[in-house]
Design an enzyme around this catalytic site. Structure first.
Site, PDB file in Angstrom:
ATOM      1  N   CYS A  23     -46.462   1.592  -7.841  1.00  0.00           N
ATOM      2  CA  CYS A  23     -47.453   2.432  -8.536  1.00  0.00           C
ATOM      3  C   CYS A  23     -48.712   1.636  -8.836  1.00  0.00           C
ATOM      4  O   CYS A  23     -49.569   2.089  -9.585  1.00  0.00           O
ATOM      5  CB  CYS A  23     -46.860   3.037  -9.809  1.00  0.00           C
ATOM      6  SG  CYS A  23     -46.224   1.801 -10.943  1.00  0.00           S
ATOM      7  N   GLU A  33     -49.960   5.785  -5.601  1.00  0.00           N
ATOM      8  CA  GLU A  33     -48.588   5.327  -5.344  1.00  0.00           C
ATOM      9  C   GLU A  33     -48.490   4.966  -3.860  1.00  0.00           C
ATOM     10  O   GLU A  33     -49.001   5.699  -3.012  1.00  0.00           O
ATOM     11  CB  GLU A  33     -47.620   6.477  -5.673  1.00  0.00           C
ATOM     12  CG  GLU A  33     -46.173   6.134  -5.604  1.00  0.00           C
ATOM     13  CD  GLU A  33     -45.557   5.854  -6.978  1.00  0.00           C
ATOM     14  OE1 GLU A  33     -46.177   6.182  -8.015  1.00  0.00           O
ATOM     15  OE2 GLU A  33     -44.453   5.294  -6.992  1.00  0.00           O
TER      16      GLU A  33
HETATM   17  C1  LIG Z   1     -41.538   2.854 -11.697  1.00  0.00           C
HETATM   18  S1  LIG Z   1     -40.038   3.157 -12.555  1.00  0.00           S
HETATM   19  C2  LIG Z   1     -39.002   3.671 -11.240  1.00  0.00           C
HETATM   20  C3  LIG Z   1     -37.744   4.406 -11.621  1.00  0.00           C
HETATM   21  C4  LIG Z   1     -37.009   5.140 -10.484  1.00  0.00           C
HETATM   22  N1  LIG Z   1     -37.010   4.408  -9.257  1.00  0.00           N
HETATM   23  C5  LIG Z   1     -37.553   6.543 -10.269  1.00  0.00           C
HETATM   24  O1  LIG Z   1     -38.028   6.843  -9.159  1.00  0.00           O
HETATM   25  O2  LIG Z   1     -37.468   7.356 -11.200  1.00  0.00           O
HETATM   26  C6  LIG Z   1     -39.536   1.541 -12.941  1.00  0.00           C
HETATM   27  C7  LIG Z   1     -38.189   1.430 -13.629  1.00  0.00           C
HETATM   28  O3  LIG Z   1     -37.935   0.022 -13.837  1.00  0.00           O
HETATM   29  C8  LIG Z   1     -37.298  -0.165 -15.085  1.00  0.00           C
HETATM   30  N2  LIG Z   1     -37.602  -1.553 -15.458  1.00  0.00           N
HETATM   31  C9  LIG Z   1     -38.709  -2.022 -16.083  1.00  0.00           C
HETATM   32  N3  LIG Z   1     -38.631  -3.358 -16.188  1.00  0.00           N
HETATM   33  C10 LIG Z   1     -37.476  -3.755 -15.612  1.00  0.00           C
HETATM   34  C11 LIG Z   1     -36.844  -5.019 -15.402  1.00  0.00           C
HETATM   35  N4  LIG Z   1     -37.395  -6.147 -15.803  1.00  0.00           N
HETATM   36  N5  LIG Z   1     -35.657  -5.033 -14.764  1.00  0.00           N
HETATM   37  C12 LIG Z   1     -35.071  -3.898 -14.331  1.00  0.00           C
HETATM   38  N6  LIG Z   1     -35.613  -2.650 -14.520  1.00  0.00           N
HETATM   39  C13 LIG Z   1     -36.801  -2.598 -15.141  1.00  0.00           C
HETATM   40  C14 LIG Z   1     -37.873   0.926 -15.979  1.00  0.00           C
HETATM   41  O4  LIG Z   1     -36.972   1.245 -17.008  1.00  0.00           O
HETATM   42  C15 LIG Z   1     -38.089   2.081 -14.988  1.00  0.00           C
HETATM   43  O5  LIG Z   1     -36.975   2.943 -14.974  1.00  0.00           O
END
Ligand SMILES: C[S@@+](CC[C@H](N)C(=O)[O-])C[C@H]1O[C@@H](n2cnc3c(N)ncnc32)[C@H](O)[C@@H]1O
Length: 355
Positions: A311, A345
């Protein structure tokens, strides 16, 4: 109001220029509808001498803009915006100390969260009546308190290449805010892996399983990880909802997953799994705006196929500097997920360079 409007064609030109050093092929571009495409909207309330008004603040100038509707938001959100304001204005208990509102829509359902600077327990009867009278899934929040009237969790149905997938989530989950584009992104990923030799899938930043569920049937096994407890709770639920049994979801940060795979640390949360039994042919990453850190880049470089959903084109570009040493970009897509804003995106398929 200056929302830094940027048309998709301008974003495409900027992206092509940005990624020229890495990709010379054709970009696949997916435009969004320009009205009623957003399923999530957050607004402030502005109290004038008499009434409440919906308001937005310009981030740069801090200037306030009152508004009655949001053309970019889902039709159900616009309809509710109209119906909600009158009963709020007519009831002092509901109106006082109300400072914000969050709308969340799926294809068929809707919820609204009202944010208060006072204890919501004190007005629970008024809130219950509001929910009943408007036939509304209503959540009210104040510091340390949450009241729910109706349903907090909504159901979404996505159509991906002719198949239907069901997801439950609520306002506390990460949600791709443009359902039309979300379906396009998942379909693009599925098309992209179609001809690949596939074994197991490793997914980081999996949220509530948005990509995971449709991908799972194309792999032997899936290990999907994510930092948020709430997202993982729904991911597990969504697996059941779709009767999928080959996904292992684990609540792990990306750093923890790297430590686990490098055998630097053992996790109770993984005790039911033998990581050595996985044979990952693909890794899918969909990180937050900051992109991937060095540890995750090192991990991703190990695998034959990388699917990177981003993103933030700037952090993607930084990460591609590293990944392009071991992998070649095979496909590049631009999705207008955040139409009418400068945000873009991207989706990238990378294949390991054979020596
Ligand atoms: C851009 S979103 C994508 C979520 C999913 N792929 C979707 O399409 O709905 C990024 C995700 O990464 C998680 N996240 C943020 N920091 C993270 C980290 N350090 N390790 C693992 N997950 C993380 C967030 O909670 C979020 O759900």
């Amino acid at each position: 109001m200056n929302l830094n409007l940027l048309e998709f064609k301008d974003k495409i030109s900027l992206a092509k220029e940005l990624f020229t050093p890495f990709f010379k092929g054709e970009f696949e571009c997916f435009a969004s509808p320009l009205k009623h495409f957003r399923t999530r909207a957050e607004l402030s309330f502005y109290h004038d001498e008499k009434n409440l008004n919906y308001a937005m603040f310009d981030k740069n100038t801090k200037k306030k803009y009152c508004l009655e509707s949001l053309e970019f938001a889902d039709i159900k959100i616009n309809d509710l915006m109209k119906r909600l304001l009158k009963p709020l204005n007519e009831n002092t208990n509901l109106k006082e100390k109300l400072f914000g509102v969050e709308f969340l829509a799926t294809k068929k359902e809707l919820s609204v969260t009202l944010l208060y600077h006072k204890n919501v327990d004190l007005i629970s009867k008024d809130l219950a009546n509001l929910s009943k009278n408007l036939n509304l899934n209503l959540i009210a929040r104040s510091r340390g308190k949450k009241l729910v009237f109706g349903k907090e969790n909504l159901l979404q149905e996505l159509e991906i290449l002719g198949d239907f997938f069901f997801y439950e989530f609520n306002n506390d989950c990460f949600i791709q805010p443009n359902t039309f584009i979300n379906e396009k992104m998942i379909s693009w990923v599925l098309q992209g892996i179609k001809e690949d030799k596939k074994a197991d899938l490793l997914e980081l930043y999996c949220g509530y399983g948005n990509f995971t569920l449709p991908l799972a049937r194309h792999f032997n096994k899936v290990l999907a990880t994510e930092i948020s407890k709430e997202n993982i709770r729904f991911a597990l639920k969504n697996c059941e909802l779709n009767s999928i049994s080959n996904i292992n979801f684990a609540r792990l940060s990306s750093a923890e997953l790297c430590e686990a795979l490098e055998k630097k640390r053992e996790f109770k949360r993984l005790k039911h799994l033998n990581l050595d039994e996985f044979d990952f042919s693909h890794i899918l990453v969909d990180p937050p705006r900051i992109g991937l850190d060095e540890q995750v880049l090192r991990l991703a470089s190990r695998y034959e196929n990388i699917v990177y959903i981003s993103c933030n084109p700037q952090s993607l570009k930084e990460n591609l500097k590293t990944l392009s040493k071991s992998h070649k970009i095979a496909k590049f897509a631009l999705f207008d997920q955040f139409a009418l804003t400068p945000h873009l995106e991207c989706g990238v398929f990378l294949r390991k360079i054979t020596q």
